[in-house]
Design a protein around this motif. Structure first.
Motif, mmCIF file in Angstrom:
data_model
loop_
_atom_site.group_PDB
_atom_site.id
_atom_site.type_symbol
_atom_site.label_atom_id
_atom_site.label_comp_id
_atom_site.label_asym_id
_atom_site.label_seq_id
_atom_site.Cartn_x
_atom_site.Cartn_y
_atom_site.Cartn_z
ATOM 1 N N TRP A 101 -41.792 -66.429 -54.928
ATOM 2 C CA TRP A 101 -41.570 -67.645 -54.119
ATOM 3 C C TRP A 101 -40.361 -67.512 -53.188
ATOM 4 O O TRP A 101 -40.031 -68.422 -52.459
ATOM 5 N N LEU A 102 -39.700 -66.362 -53.218
ATOM 6 C CA LEU A 102 -38.535 -66.149 -52.348
ATOM 7 C C LEU A 102 -38.857 -65.110 -51.279
ATOM 8 O O LEU A 102 -39.593 -64.149 -51.523
ATOM 9 N N THR A 103 -38.257 -65.278 -50.091
ATOM 10 C CA THR A 103 -38.430 -64.283 -49.029
ATOM 11 C C THR A 103 -37.702 -62.996 -49.408
ATOM 12 O O THR A 103 -36.924 -62.955 -50.368
ATOM 13 N N VAL A 104 -37.933 -61.946 -48.600
ATOM 14 C CA VAL A 104 -37.233 -60.675 -48.821
ATOM 15 C C VAL A 104 -35.721 -60.914 -48.835
ATOM 16 O O VAL A 104 -35.005 -60.462 -49.731
ATOM 17 N N ARG A 105 -35.235 -61.648 -47.839
ATOM 18 C CA ARG A 105 -33.790 -61.898 -47.772
ATOM 19 C C ARG A 105 -33.293 -62.592 -49.042
ATOM 20 O O ARG A 105 -32.313 -62.178 -49.643
ATOM 21 N N ARG A 106 -34.010 -63.633 -49.460
ATOM 22 C CA ARG A 106 -33.557 -64.399 -50.635
ATOM 23 C C ARG A 106 -33.665 -63.557 -51.912
ATOM 24 O O ARG A 106 -32.864 -63.702 -52.822
ATOM 25 N N ASN A 107 -34.682 -62.679 -51.978
ATOM 26 C CA ASN A 107 -34.774 -61.792 -53.138
ATOM 27 C C ASN A 107 -33.557 -60.878 -53.221
ATOM 28 O O ASN A 107 -33.005 -60.643 -54.297
ATOM 29 N N ASP A 139 -37.948 -62.474 -43.480
ATOM 30 C CA ASP A 139 -38.513 -63.773 -43.835
ATOM 31 C C ASP A 139 -39.913 -63.669 -44.435
ATOM 32 O O ASP A 139 -40.583 -64.674 -44.638
ATOM 33 N N ALA A 140 -40.334 -62.428 -44.713
ATOM 34 C CA ALA A 140 -41.653 -62.248 -45.341
ATOM 35 C C ALA A 140 -41.546 -62.521 -46.842
ATOM 36 O O ALA A 140 -40.475 -62.406 -47.438
ATOM 37 N N TYR A 141 -42.682 -62.870 -47.450
ATOM 38 C CA TYR A 141 -42.736 -63.085 -48.895
ATOM 39 C C TYR A 141 -43.303 -61.833 -49.565
ATOM 40 O O TYR A 141 -44.028 -61.052 -48.923
ATOM 41 N N HIS A 144 -46.685 -60.226 -48.889
ATOM 42 C CA HIS A 144 -46.939 -59.592 -47.589
ATOM 43 C C HIS A 144 -46.511 -58.127 -47.569
ATOM 44 O O HIS A 144 -46.715 -57.445 -46.565
#
Ligand code: ATP
Ligand code: MG
Length: 264
Positions: A101-107, A139-141, A144
């Motif tokens: 549920w988190l984007t690449v950045r947030r991961n 911003d990809a999940y 993707h």
């Protein structure tokens, strides 16, 4: 720049480590998983750990990560005993284990956020995404991403903590052969940029020879160290060179004589 940052690796010292677990068929008794492991890595060294399934490789990595404790023996990073988990020891598994549920950045930021140090380290997130070649996927999940890309996020997420030791438990095991070879170069590039001490578990002899300074071969369970083989080949290594193939032959023969050939 991240790639130019000072050396931050630490040595790793494992001395006479034993670890047992309750036997699955008789929980009242304990069965030995690791039987007196002694192993030292110099700061910045890349060592591969090879051995048959069930010989205790993941158990050893979990002990180094501080996720479990040994029955006896000692584990040290630099001058400090390992007594529990610490962000200075990063662990990457075969499954990248990203938060879907988190984007690449947030991961990549997640560990920093959990330790309440995101604010002061936010500027590094972009640098690390560039380092693993994912800046355009910020911003990809996870759904993707290809397997190799997801594994690069997992590597960035571990590296952003500036680990002194990076523990890799078959991190490329689920990838197809071509992606796997590209990712081996990726990991080597990150290792050369950061000079982190790395302990890599792999079942792939070619991967071990291509990547490591030394290959440590373990016995069948209970795991002991059967032999350590230095890899003196110049980098970057050529998988089809005569020296490479000769070492490969020697190691395969050794594993065969050790009775591990089928199980690896
Ligand atoms: N939490 C646990 N409880 C009970 N037994 C365990 C536990 N963790 C590991 N073991 C046992 O310890 C032994 C070593 O397991 P480990 O997962 O470390 O092997 P491995 O070398 O990583 O194998 P593989 O190559 O298949 O990943 C096995 O016999 C396993 O069943
Ligand atoms: Mg394992």
């Amino acid at each position: 720049m991240v790639a130019e940052s000072a050396m931050e690796a630490s040595s790793l010292r494992i001395r006479e480590v034993r670890k047992s677990f309750p036997a699955p068929d008789d929980p009242a008794t304990r069965r030995l998983a690791l039987d007196g492991i002694s192993l030292s890595l110099a700061a910045g060294e890349l060592v591969s750990l090879v051995g048959p399934s069930g010989c205790g490789k993941s158990t050893l990595l979990r002990l180094i990560a501080g996720l479990d404790s040994p029955d006896s023996g000692e584990l040290m990073v630099g001058a400090e005993s390992i007594v529990g988990p610490n962000a200075e020891r990063g662990l990457v598994f075969q499954d990248p284990n990203l938060f879907p549920w988190l984007t690449v950045r947030r991961n990549i930021e997640a560990g920093l956020a959990a330790r309440h140090v995101l604010h002061e380290n936010r500027h590094e997130v972009d640098e690390f995404m560039r380092l693993v070649g994912l800046e355009s996927f910020a911003d990809a999940y996870p759904h993707h991403l290809s397997g190799g890309m997801a594994q690069r996020v997992a590597l960035a997420r571990a590296l952003i903590n500036h680990p002194k030791v990076l523990l890799l438990d078959e991190p490329l095991g689920a990838l197809d052969a071509f992606t796997r070879m590209r990712m081996q170069d990726e990991v080597l590039r990150l290792w050369q940029a950061r000079r982190t001490t790395m302990l890599l578990v792999t079942h792939d002899i070619d991967e071990a020879i291509y990547m490591s300074d030394r290959i440590v071969i373990m016995t069948q369970r209970p795991g002991r160290i059967e032999r350590t083989i230095p890899v003196a080949l110049r980098r970057p290594r050529d998988r089809s060179s005569a020296d490479f193939l000769q070492l490969r032959g020697e190691i395969l023969e050794l594993l065969h004589f050790a009775g591990n050939a089928v199980a690896i």
